[in-house]
Write a protein that holds these residues in place. Sequence first.
Motif, PDB file in Angstrom:
ATOM      1  N   ILE A   3      12.837  -2.332 -50.983  1.00  0.00           N
ATOM      2  CA  ILE A   3      12.537  -1.573 -52.205  1.00  0.00           C
ATOM      3  C   ILE A   3      12.756  -2.431 -53.436  1.00  0.00           C
ATOM      4  CG2 ILE A   3      13.161   0.421 -53.622  1.00  0.00           C
ATOM      5  CD1 ILE A   3      14.106   1.851 -51.130  1.00  0.00           C
ATOM      6  N   SER A   4      11.823  -2.351 -54.365  1.00  0.00           N
ATOM      7  CA  SER A   4      12.011  -2.902 -55.707  1.00  0.00           C
ATOM      8  C   SER A   4      12.168  -1.743 -56.683  1.00  0.00           C
ATOM      9  CB  SER A   4      10.832  -3.783 -56.111  1.00  0.00           C
ATOM     10  OG  SER A   4      10.835  -5.005 -55.401  1.00  0.00           O
ATOM     11  N   VAL A   5      13.240  -1.773 -57.466  1.00  0.00           N
ATOM     12  CA  VAL A   5      13.532  -0.734 -58.459  1.00  0.00           C
ATOM     13  C   VAL A   5      13.197  -1.288 -59.838  1.00  0.00           C
ATOM     14  CG1 VAL A   5      15.282   0.805 -59.412  1.00  0.00           C
ATOM     15  CG2 VAL A   5      15.404   0.125 -56.990  1.00  0.00           C
ATOM     16  N   ILE A   6      12.296  -0.632 -60.550  1.00  0.00           N
ATOM     17  CA  ILE A   6      11.822  -1.140 -61.841  1.00  0.00           C
ATOM     18  C   ILE A   6      12.349  -0.272 -62.971  1.00  0.00           C
ATOM     19  CG2 ILE A   6       9.770  -1.486 -63.280  1.00  0.00           C
ATOM     20  CD1 ILE A   6       8.281  -2.334 -60.755  1.00  0.00           C
ATOM     21  N   VAL A   7      13.044  -0.923 -63.931  1.00  0.00           N
ATOM     22  CA  VAL A   7      13.601  -0.226 -65.093  1.00  0.00           C
ATOM     23  C   VAL A   7      13.162  -0.955 -66.363  1.00  0.00           C
ATOM     24  CG1 VAL A   7      15.686   0.541 -66.288  1.00  0.00           C
ATOM     25  CG2 VAL A   7      15.621   0.537 -63.779  1.00  0.00           C
ATOM     26  N   GLY A  85       9.376  -5.939 -53.079  1.00  0.00           N
ATOM     27  CA  GLY A  85       9.621  -4.885 -52.121  1.00  0.00           C
ATOM     28  C   GLY A  85       8.368  -4.380 -51.421  1.00  0.00           C
ATOM     29  N   GLU A  86       8.566  -3.831 -50.223  1.00  0.00           N
ATOM     30  CA  GLU A  86       7.479  -3.132 -49.531  1.00  0.00           C
ATOM     31  C   GLU A  86       7.113  -1.859 -50.291  1.00  0.00           C
ATOM     32  OE1 GLU A  86       8.267  -2.502 -45.252  1.00  0.00           O
ATOM     33  OE2 GLU A  86      10.104  -3.624 -45.654  1.00  0.00           O
ATOM     34  N   TYR A  87       8.127  -1.304 -50.973  1.00  0.00           N
ATOM     35  CA  TYR A  87       7.959  -0.090 -51.758  1.00  0.00           C
ATOM     36  C   TYR A  87       8.503  -0.335 -53.160  1.00  0.00           C
ATOM     37  CZ  TYR A  87       7.330   2.155 -47.192  1.00  0.00           C
ATOM     38  OH  TYR A  87       6.887   2.488 -45.941  1.00  0.00           O
ATOM     39  N   VAL A  88       8.041   0.485 -54.098  1.00  0.00           N
ATOM     40  CA  VAL A  88       8.528   0.368 -55.469  1.00  0.00           C
ATOM     41  C   VAL A  88       8.884   1.752 -55.988  1.00  0.00           C
ATOM     42  CG1 VAL A  88       6.192   0.548 -56.450  1.00  0.00           C
ATOM     43  CG2 VAL A  88       8.012  -0.540 -57.778  1.00  0.00           C
ATOM     44  N   THR A  89       9.949   1.817 -56.779  1.00  0.00           N
ATOM     45  CA  THR A  89      10.301   3.053 -57.465  1.00  0.00           C
ATOM     46  C   THR A  89      10.583   2.729 -58.923  1.00  0.00           C
ATOM     47  OG1 THR A  89      11.684   5.048 -57.387  1.00  0.00           O
ATOM     48  CG2 THR A  89      12.789   2.956 -56.942  1.00  0.00           C
ATOM     49  N   PHE A  90      10.122   3.603 -59.807  1.00  0.00           N
ATOM     50  CA  PHE A  90      10.302   3.428 -61.250  1.00  0.00           C
ATOM     51  C   PHE A  90      11.383   4.382 -61.741  1.00  0.00           C
ATOM     52  CE2 PHE A  90       5.931   2.213 -60.346  1.00  0.00           C
ATOM     53  CZ  PHE A  90       5.769   1.042 -61.073  1.00  0.00           C
ATOM     54  N   ILE A  91      12.271   3.880 -62.596  1.00  0.00           N
ATOM     55  CA  ILE A  91      13.310   4.707 -63.197  1.00  0.00           C
ATOM     56  C   ILE A  91      13.322   4.446 -64.699  1.00  0.00           C
ATOM     57  CG2 ILE A  91      15.777   5.257 -63.251  1.00  0.00           C
ATOM     58  CD1 ILE A  91      15.972   4.254 -60.372  1.00  0.00           C
ATOM     59  N   ASP A  92      13.249   5.502 -65.497  1.00  0.00           N
ATOM     60  CA  ASP A  92      13.344   5.340 -66.948  1.00  0.00           C
ATOM     61  C   ASP A  92      14.784   5.026 -67.330  1.00  0.00           C
ATOM     62  OD1 ASP A  92      10.663   5.811 -67.249  1.00  0.00           O
ATOM     63  OD2 ASP A  92      10.888   7.908 -67.853  1.00  0.00           O
ATOM     64  N   ASP A  93      14.952   4.258 -68.398  1.00  0.00           N
ATOM     65  CA  ASP A  93      16.281   3.740 -68.720  1.00  0.00           C
ATOM     66  C   ASP A  93      17.268   4.791 -69.195  1.00  0.00           C
ATOM     67  OD1 ASP A  93      15.227   4.217 -71.232  1.00  0.00           O
ATOM     68  OD2 ASP A  93      15.754   2.263 -72.063  1.00  0.00           O
ATOM     69  N   ASP A  94      16.793   5.989 -69.551  1.00  0.00           N
ATOM     70  CA  ASP A  94      17.723   7.037 -69.964  1.00  0.00           C
ATOM     71  C   ASP A  94      17.945   8.080 -68.864  1.00  0.00           C
ATOM     72  OD1 ASP A  94      15.118   7.884 -70.214  1.00  0.00           O
ATOM     73  OD2 ASP A  94      15.326   8.709 -72.227  1.00  0.00           O
ATOM     74  N   ASP A  95      17.401   7.830 -67.688  1.00  0.00           N
ATOM     75  CA  ASP A  95      17.612   8.715 -66.546  1.00  0.00           C
ATOM     76  C   ASP A  95      18.600   8.067 -65.570  1.00  0.00           C
ATOM     77  OD1 ASP A  95      15.758  10.417 -67.692  1.00  0.00           O
ATOM     78  OD2 ASP A  95      14.083   9.612 -66.536  1.00  0.00           O
ATOM     79  N   MET A 163      10.575   9.473 -59.834  1.00  0.00           N
ATOM     80  CA  MET A 163      10.905  10.510 -58.843  1.00  0.00           C
ATOM     81  C   MET A 163      10.229  10.296 -57.494  1.00  0.00           C
ATOM     82  SD  MET A 163      10.630  13.875 -61.286  1.00  0.00           S
ATOM     83  CE  MET A 163      11.187  13.804 -62.979  1.00  0.00           C
ATOM     84  N   LYS A 164       9.849   9.088 -57.184  1.00  0.00           N
ATOM     85  CA  LYS A 164       9.097   8.852 -55.953  1.00  0.00           C
ATOM     86  C   LYS A 164       9.235   7.402 -55.497  1.00  0.00           C
ATOM     87  CE  LYS A 164       5.387  10.250 -58.006  1.00  0.00           C
ATOM     88  NZ  LYS A 164       5.955  10.457 -59.363  1.00  0.00           N
ATOM     89  N   LEU A 165       8.878   7.170 -54.237  1.00  0.00           N
ATOM     90  CA  LEU A 165       8.836   5.824 -53.675  1.00  0.00           C
ATOM     91  C   LEU A 165       7.398   5.549 -53.259  1.00  0.00           C
ATOM     92  CD1 LEU A 165      10.783   3.469 -52.959  1.00  0.00           C
ATOM     93  CD2 LEU A 165      10.838   4.390 -50.624  1.00  0.00           C
ATOM     94  N   ILE A 166       6.807   4.509 -53.826  1.00  0.00           N
ATOM     95  CA  ILE A 166       5.386   4.217 -53.651  1.00  0.00           C
ATOM     96  C   ILE A 166       5.209   2.945 -52.818  1.00  0.00           C
ATOM     97  CG2 ILE A 166       3.203   3.777 -54.848  1.00  0.00           C
ATOM     98  CD1 ILE A 166       4.526   4.986 -57.378  1.00  0.00           C
ATOM     99  N   PRO A 167       4.416   2.989 -51.758  1.00  0.00           N
ATOM    100  CA  PRO A 167       4.112   1.743 -51.034  1.00  0.00           C
ATOM    101  C   PRO A 167       3.403   0.750 -51.956  1.00  0.00           C
ATOM    102  CG  PRO A 167       3.480   3.669 -49.730  1.00  0.00           C
ATOM    103  CD  PRO A 167       3.792   4.170 -51.110  1.00  0.00           C
ATOM    104  N   MET A 168       3.845  -0.493 -51.947  1.00  0.00           N
ATOM    105  CA  MET A 168       3.198  -1.499 -52.800  1.00  0.00           C
ATOM    106  C   MET A 168       1.730  -1.691 -52.417  1.00  0.00           C
ATOM    107  SD  MET A 168       4.827  -2.794 -55.360  1.00  0.00           S
ATOM    108  CE  MET A 168       3.922  -4.319 -55.632  1.00  0.00           C
ATOM    109  N   GLY A 173      -2.232  -4.692 -56.928  1.00  0.00           N
ATOM    110  CA  GLY A 173      -2.516  -5.462 -58.126  1.00  0.00           C
ATOM    111  C   GLY A 173      -3.014  -4.665 -59.305  1.00  0.00           C
ATOM    112  N   ARG A 174      -3.197  -3.363 -59.134  1.00  0.00           N
ATOM    113  CA  ARG A 174      -3.668  -2.546 -60.254  1.00  0.00           C
ATOM    114  C   ARG A 174      -2.541  -2.334 -61.257  1.00  0.00           C
ATOM    115  NH1 ARG A 174      -7.000   1.979 -56.858  1.00  0.00           N
ATOM    116  NH2 ARG A 174      -5.151   1.819 -55.496  1.00  0.00           N
ATOM    117  N   LYS A 175      -2.889  -2.199 -62.515  1.00  0.00           N
ATOM    118  CA  LYS A 175      -1.908  -2.233 -63.594  1.00  0.00           C
ATOM    119  C   LYS A 175      -1.974  -0.989 -64.478  1.00  0.00           C
ATOM    120  CE  LYS A 175      -0.557  -6.456 -62.586  1.00  0.00           C
ATOM    121  NZ  LYS A 175      -0.810  -7.548 -63.529  1.00  0.00           N
TER     122      LYS A 175
END
Length: 266
Positions: A3-7, A85-95, A163-168, A173-175
């Motif tokens: 997992i890669s966690v992106i903040v 990561g095989e998966y990615v999850t996004f977390i906002d910095d105030d959550d 709030m989710k885990l997304i397969p990479m 490569g979409r942005k």
Amino acid sequence: MKISVIVPTYKPQAYLWECLDSIYNQTFPKSDYDLLIVLNGCCEPYNSQIKDWLSAHKDLKVQYIQTDQGGVSNARNIALDKANGEYVTFIDDDDLISPLYLKELYDNATPDTVSLCYPYAFNDGEIEKQLPYRITDAYNYCTQHNCRSLTSRARKFFSGPCMKLIPMSFIQGRKYDVRFKNGEDSLFMFLISDKIKMVAFTSKDAVYYRRYRTGSATMANRKIWGIVRNQLRMIKEYSLIFCSHPLKYNFNFYLTRIMGAVRGIF
């Protein structure tokens, strides 16, 4: 890396340390996930403060990037380019997240499934008081009815990337579209929705705590004409995405995105 966690963060306050501490305190093995922090559009004193936190948490795998170019979409794109990561999850910095967040999301994920958690909304400074929240209502409905596909209730989770885990492999490569300052989250989720066929839900032990605070980007007031212009541009982009591959995208999902953009005008 599992997992890669992106903040992404901009001029962070004390809430950032709560967010990062919650990521550090996961029950998921630290060898199986990494954290990508992108400080965007600012530098000191925030740069030094983040480096101080990193120095005190050296056992966590972290990629830290500071960029003078602002914008949460740009920050997330930078992180996606570096994610391992095989998966990615996004977390906002105030959550923040509960200790079982990553473990349960990963346990419920598969290469063709987006794993969804329990959402908990609260006002800043009052985490013990849970607020009514439409995505919490969607979670309760979906878990009671064993929803596994992208039903109307499940789609409420896809207005944003958290709030989710997304397969990479879904992202490929979409942005994020950096031309948009509002609604870019929803647009990105629709862009990758051609890959989303199945969803799975964690227990209520895997919690994403959504903080409402005065002055946050989601709470900021905007001028009426700016809202109208932005929503019309959103409708155009949704339509261009859908029409590029009409057989791959869910028509009902497309329709609800258009209706949501129209509601945003009024």
